[in-house]
Design a protein around this motif. Structure first.
Motif, PDB file in Angstrom:
ATOM      1  N   LEU A  28      -4.429   4.665  -5.305  1.00 45.26           N
ATOM      2  CA  LEU A  28      -3.799   3.384  -5.617  1.00 45.26           C
ATOM      3  C   LEU A  28      -4.542   2.652  -6.738  1.00 45.26           C
ATOM      4  CD1 LEU A  28      -2.692   1.589  -2.370  1.00 45.26           C
ATOM      5  CD2 LEU A  28      -1.445   1.718  -4.513  1.00 45.26           C
ATOM      6  N   LEU A  29      -5.861   2.686  -6.655  1.00 44.11           N
ATOM      7  CA  LEU A  29      -6.636   2.027  -7.712  1.00 44.11           C
ATOM      8  C   LEU A  29      -6.330   2.666  -9.065  1.00 44.11           C
ATOM      9  CD1 LEU A  29     -10.019   1.601  -5.788  1.00 44.11           C
ATOM     10  CD2 LEU A  29      -8.451  -0.221  -6.461  1.00 44.11           C
ATOM     11  N   ASP A  30      -6.188   3.983  -9.047  1.00 41.34           N
ATOM     12  CA  ASP A  30      -5.806   4.710 -10.270  1.00 41.34           C
ATOM     13  C   ASP A  30      -4.466   4.229 -10.792  1.00 41.34           C
ATOM     14  OD1 ASP A  30      -7.831   6.366 -10.729  1.00 41.34           O
ATOM     15  OD2 ASP A  30      -6.838   8.226 -10.065  1.00 41.34           O
ATOM     16  N   GLU A  31      -3.529   4.129  -9.858  1.00 40.87           N
ATOM     17  CA  GLU A  31      -2.167   3.723 -10.219  1.00 40.87           C
ATOM     18  C   GLU A  31      -2.174   2.311 -10.823  1.00 40.87           C
ATOM     19  OE1 GLU A  31       0.677   4.594  -7.113  1.00 40.87           O
ATOM     20  OE2 GLU A  31       2.053   3.089  -7.946  1.00 40.87           O
ATOM     21  N   VAL A  32      -2.962   1.433 -10.213  1.00 42.17           N
ATOM     22  CA  VAL A  32      -3.040   0.060 -10.725  1.00 42.17           C
ATOM     23  C   VAL A  32      -3.601   0.074 -12.151  1.00 42.17           C
ATOM     24  CG1 VAL A  32      -4.222  -2.159 -10.423  1.00 42.17           C
ATOM     25  CG2 VAL A  32      -3.235  -0.994  -8.448  1.00 42.17           C
ATOM     26  N   LYS A  58      -0.657   2.095 -14.421  1.00 42.13           N
ATOM     27  CA  LYS A  58       0.649   1.455 -14.612  1.00 42.13           C
ATOM     28  C   LYS A  58       0.538   0.001 -15.043  1.00 42.13           C
ATOM     29  CE  LYS A  58       3.827   3.998 -11.665  1.00 42.13           C
ATOM     30  NZ  LYS A  58       4.626   3.884 -10.463  1.00 42.13           N
ATOM     31  N   LEU A  59      -0.500  -0.673 -14.588  1.00 42.80           N
ATOM     32  CA  LEU A  59      -0.601  -2.090 -14.934  1.00 42.80           C
ATOM     33  C   LEU A  59      -1.564  -2.336 -16.086  1.00 42.80           C
ATOM     34  CD1 LEU A  59      -0.645  -3.734 -11.374  1.00 42.80           C
ATOM     35  CD2 LEU A  59       1.298  -3.378 -12.884  1.00 42.80           C
ATOM     36  N   GLY A  60      -2.223  -1.273 -16.509  1.00 38.68           N
ATOM     37  CA  GLY A  60      -3.150  -1.414 -17.634  1.00 38.68           C
ATOM     38  C   GLY A  60      -4.330  -2.314 -17.304  1.00 38.68           C
ATOM     39  N   LEU A  61      -4.758  -2.315 -16.035  1.00 35.24           N
ATOM     40  CA  LEU A  61      -5.867  -3.184 -15.658  1.00 35.24           C
ATOM     41  C   LEU A  61      -7.159  -2.380 -15.570  1.00 35.24           C
ATOM     42  CD1 LEU A  61      -4.208  -5.337 -12.848  1.00 35.24           C
ATOM     43  CD2 LEU A  61      -4.296  -5.764 -15.298  1.00 35.24           C
ATOM     44  N   ARG A  62      -8.261  -3.110 -15.571  1.00 31.06           N
ATOM     45  CA  ARG A  62      -9.568  -2.487 -15.367  1.00 31.06           C
ATOM     46  C   ARG A  62     -10.068  -3.071 -14.052  1.00 31.06           C
ATOM     47  NH1 ARG A  62     -14.438  -4.506 -17.728  1.00 31.06           N
ATOM     48  NH2 ARG A  62     -16.082  -2.958 -17.525  1.00 31.06           N
ATOM     49  N   VAL A  63     -10.091  -2.229 -13.014  1.00 29.29           N
ATOM     50  CA  VAL A  63     -10.302  -2.786 -11.679  1.00 29.29           C
ATOM     51  C   VAL A  63     -11.704  -2.528 -11.143  1.00 29.29           C
ATOM     52  CG1 VAL A  63      -7.875  -2.559 -11.057  1.00 29.29           C
ATOM     53  CG2 VAL A  63      -9.449  -0.707 -10.483  1.00 29.29           C
ATOM     54  N   THR A  64     -12.085  -3.368 -10.178  1.00 32.61           N
ATOM     55  CA  THR A  64     -13.289  -3.122  -9.405  1.00 32.61           C
ATOM     56  C   THR A  64     -13.034  -3.579  -7.969  1.00 32.61           C
ATOM     57  OG1 THR A  64     -15.645  -3.480  -9.227  1.00 32.61           O
ATOM     58  CG2 THR A  64     -14.400  -5.320 -10.103  1.00 32.61           C
ATOM     59  N   PRO A  65     -13.073  -2.654  -7.004  1.00 34.93           N
ATOM     60  CA  PRO A  65     -12.783  -3.078  -5.631  1.00 34.93           C
ATOM     61  C   PRO A  65     -13.899  -3.964  -5.076  1.00 34.93           C
ATOM     62  CG  PRO A  65     -13.217  -0.709  -5.733  1.00 34.93           C
ATOM     63  CD  PRO A  65     -13.272  -1.214  -7.126  1.00 34.93           C
ATOM     64  N   LEU A  66     -13.514  -5.082  -4.476  1.00 35.56           N
ATOM     65  CA  LEU A  66     -14.505  -5.969  -3.850  1.00 35.56           C
ATOM     66  C   LEU A  66     -14.439  -5.878  -2.333  1.00 35.56           C
ATOM     67  CD1 LEU A  66     -14.732  -9.190  -6.032  1.00 35.56           C
ATOM     68  CD2 LEU A  66     -16.130  -7.130  -6.026  1.00 35.56           C
ATOM     69  N   VAL A  91       0.818  -1.220   0.000  1.00 38.66           N
ATOM     70  CA  VAL A  91       0.000   0.000   0.000  1.00 38.66           C
ATOM     71  C   VAL A  91       0.856   1.277   0.000  1.00 38.66           C
ATOM     72  CG1 VAL A  91      -0.262   0.160   2.515  1.00 38.66           C
ATOM     73  CG2 VAL A  91      -2.045   1.086   1.047  1.00 38.66           C
ATOM     74  N   ALA A  92       2.045   1.193   0.582  1.00 37.12           N
ATOM     75  CA  ALA A  92       2.883   2.391   0.645  1.00 37.12           C
ATOM     76  C   ALA A  92       3.703   2.553  -0.632  1.00 37.12           C
ATOM     77  CB  ALA A  92       3.807   2.306   1.845  1.00 37.12           C
ATOM     78  N   LYS A  93       4.149   1.444  -1.188  1.00 35.08           N
ATOM     79  CA  LYS A  93       5.034   1.540  -2.366  1.00 35.08           C
ATOM     80  C   LYS A  93       4.261   1.585  -3.667  1.00 35.08           C
ATOM     81  CE  LYS A  93       9.061  -0.378  -0.170  1.00 35.08           C
ATOM     82  NZ  LYS A  93       9.454  -1.700   0.277  1.00 35.08           N
ATOM     83  N   GLY A  94       3.037   1.102  -3.664  1.00 33.13           N
ATOM     84  CA  GLY A  94       2.255   1.112  -4.893  1.00 33.13           C
ATOM     85  C   GLY A  94       2.802   0.120  -5.901  1.00 33.13           C
TER      86      GLY A  94
END
Ligand code: G4P
Length: 529
Positions: A151-155, A158-166, A112-115
């Motif tokens: 962080l969700l933005d960063e993921v 940078k990782l090119g993912l499409r996220v949804t927090p569960l 969480v701190a390093k992203g």
């Protein structure tokens, strides 16, 4: 239990992360849930400690331990879970890439701190390209870190993912109050006690009710309500199909060390993660439900004991049932073989088993018959795809330092390359051998193992190569290709499979070469067809 039920209950996956994000800790907590280990610390030793870059004994010790922890299996809620270990150390990245060919899904751990860190970027890119379903676990919420939305933005970026927090954190670090499990609609309150027995969480289907304020305080309750509203507005709803197709990645928050948020992750994982998937072979798509056995070698581990030069070949079962003492076809050698003592893995032990099913990993004692990528079948001519070599980052000439032992040197090099320790190239011009590796550490491993396992000595000479480029001419007979080969003669080599490789000395050379010879394609991986 019948064959189809056995397949359905299996979950074979890998955990990937940048070193220190918490992969080992998370693995350990997962094993605790399966009752596979009794106490923390059991998996801990499976690490190449930071800074131990030139301590061979340490490397050897670690290699020994990592045989035992290469596959960690356990049963949880009647699901058979196989975790395939992926080395986090960047010098062993190639090992990790190969292991990813044997998993059906992955969990990505982020600090969480390093992203998002570099190693994670590389590994996720490979998973994304292969459309492997991924779940993201953001770890160390008990520490101060980045804002959850950032962080969700960063993921995503940078990782090119499409996220949804569960799940969603309530506060962080000093103010960390717990997690709201969006998927299970439960609230888990954090106690900060490292030995806490994880509670099932409180059902909380409606977060607007005042009880929430009583449990976590007015301010935190208000913030949580606002944040969950935002989550609903901003992120796509969870959709299992999309996750399985690699188009949507659920995110969980937690603290592995405190065993917090891990159960939510595991409970959701066993529900949504895929059971053994069909796999492409060069000939056809092989479905896990087919009754005839097929499987492929994704890892070879040398024995630590120099008196027993046996190696352990790790085979992922793709279809059918692997039975002890049954004859199987080793496709590359076109040879029938029987295995009297196949090993299955359970927690940190391995034991001989009579039957294994798709998704399982079988360890076979090998005296030199297997190479990475080899396929076993019941007679069909199949070759599984997807075990590519990537361009190494370091290149050195290897010289024989003991002329009386040249046979041993070549045998040793040959076997070490089959294990995938490094890549060997032979220069077209003079037949000199060049070893390419991902990290400098491998040169020491090779030198040490040649001496201790094969009685051979080698020395190295630096070679200023930037990248190995696998060459694909549009037309092998055209003048342009002939000229390319003539002009670059000094830099042309063959890899171990006999494929043509151009050893380019700089990024600039690659660029120039590509514009000068547009019909000659250069690839940075051996698998481009
Ligand atoms: P890795 O396998 O990804 O390399 O990471 P590992 O699990 O070894 O974790 C790296 C460090 O982070 C360890 O500390 C571990 O205890 C710590 N850690 C893991 N999860 C959490 C968490 O949720 N919260 C906090 N605060 N720390 C966490 P270390 O000091 O390097 O090792 P050790 O002395 O604990 O063995």
């Amino acid at each position: 239990m019948n064959f189809l039920e056995e397949i359905k209950r299996r979950r074979t996956f890998g955990i990937i992360s940048h070193p220190d994000a918490g992969k080992t800790t998370l693995t350990e907590k997962l094993l605790l849930y399966g009752g596979a280990i009794q106490e923390a610390g059991a998996v801990k030793n499976n690490k190449i400690k930071k800074g131990a870059t030139s301590d061979f004994m340490e490397i050897e010790r670690q290699r020994g331990i990592s045989v035992a922890t290469s596959v960690l299996a356990f049963i949880y809620k009647d699901k058979k879970i196989n975790i395939l270990d992926t080395p986090g150390h960047k010098d062993f990245a190639e090992d990790t890439f190969r292991t990813l060919t044997a998993v059906d899904s992955v969990i990505v751990v982020i600090d969480v701190a390093k992203g998002v860190e570099t190693q994670t970027e590389k590994l996720v890119e490979v998973c994304r390209m292969r459309k492997i379903p991924m779940i993201v676990f953001i770890n160390k919420l008990d520490r101060e870190g980045k804002d959850a939305f950032d962080l969700l933005d960063e993921v995503e970026q940078k990782l090119g993912l499409r996220v949804t927090p569960l799940s969603f954190p309530i506060g962080m670090g000093y103010d960390f109050k717990g997690i709201y499990n969006i998927y299970g609609k439960k609230l888990n309150v954090f106690s900060g006690d490292k030995k806490q027995i994880v509670s099932e969480g409180v059902e909380f289907t409606d977060i607007s009710i005042p009880e929430l304020d009583e449990i976590i305080g007015n301010k935190a309750a208000e913030t949580l309500r606002e944040e969950l509203e935002l989550v609903l507005e901003v992120y796509p709803p969870f959709n299992k199909e999309e996750y399985l197709n690699g188009d949507l990645q659920p995110v969980f928050f937690g603290s592995a060390l405190n065993n917090f948020g891990v159960k939510e992750l595991l409970d959701c994982f066993i529900e949504i993660a895929p059971s053994p998937q069909p796999k492409k072979s060069e000939e056809r798509l092989v479905d896990s439900k087919e009754e005839k056995l097929s499987g492929f070698v994704f890892k070879i581990h040398a024995n630590m004991d120099p008196n027993h030069r046996n190696r352990l070949a790790f085979i992922k079962i793709v279809s059918g049932t692997f039975k002890r003492n049954s004859p199987y076809l080793h496709v590359r050698l076109n040879k029938k073989m029987k295995f009297s003592s196949p090993n299955a893995f359970f927690a940190e032990k391995k034991e001989i088993v009579d039957e294994s099913f798709p998704g399982d990993i079988v360890g076979i004692q090998d005296t030199g018959n297997f190479k990475i990528g080899d396929t076993l079948t019941e007679g069909e001519n199949l070759n599984f795809k997807g075990i590519p070599s990537f361009s190494p980052e370091h290149f050195r000439y290897v010289n024989n330092a003991d002329p009386l032992k040249s046979k041993q040197l070549f045998k040793g090099l040959d076997q070490l390359m089959d294990e995938g320790v490094a890549q060997l190239f032979t220069l077209d011009l003079n037949g000199r051998k060049v070893i390419g590796t991902v990290g400098a550490l491998q040169y020491e491993v090779i030198q040490y193992r040649l001496e201790h396992e094969y009685g051979a000595k080698c020395s190295y000479e630096n070679l200023p190569v930037h990248k190995a480029c696998w060459v694909e001419p549009e037309d092998p007979k055209n003048e342009e290709f002939k000229e390319f080969k003539r002009v670059k003669q000094r830099f042309m080599a063959k890899d171990k499979q006999g494929q043509l490789v151009f050893l380019a000395d700089s990024a600039f050379t690659i660029q120039m070469t590509q514009s000068k010879y547009p019909t000659v394609k250069l690839h940075f991986t051996s698998e481009f067809k």
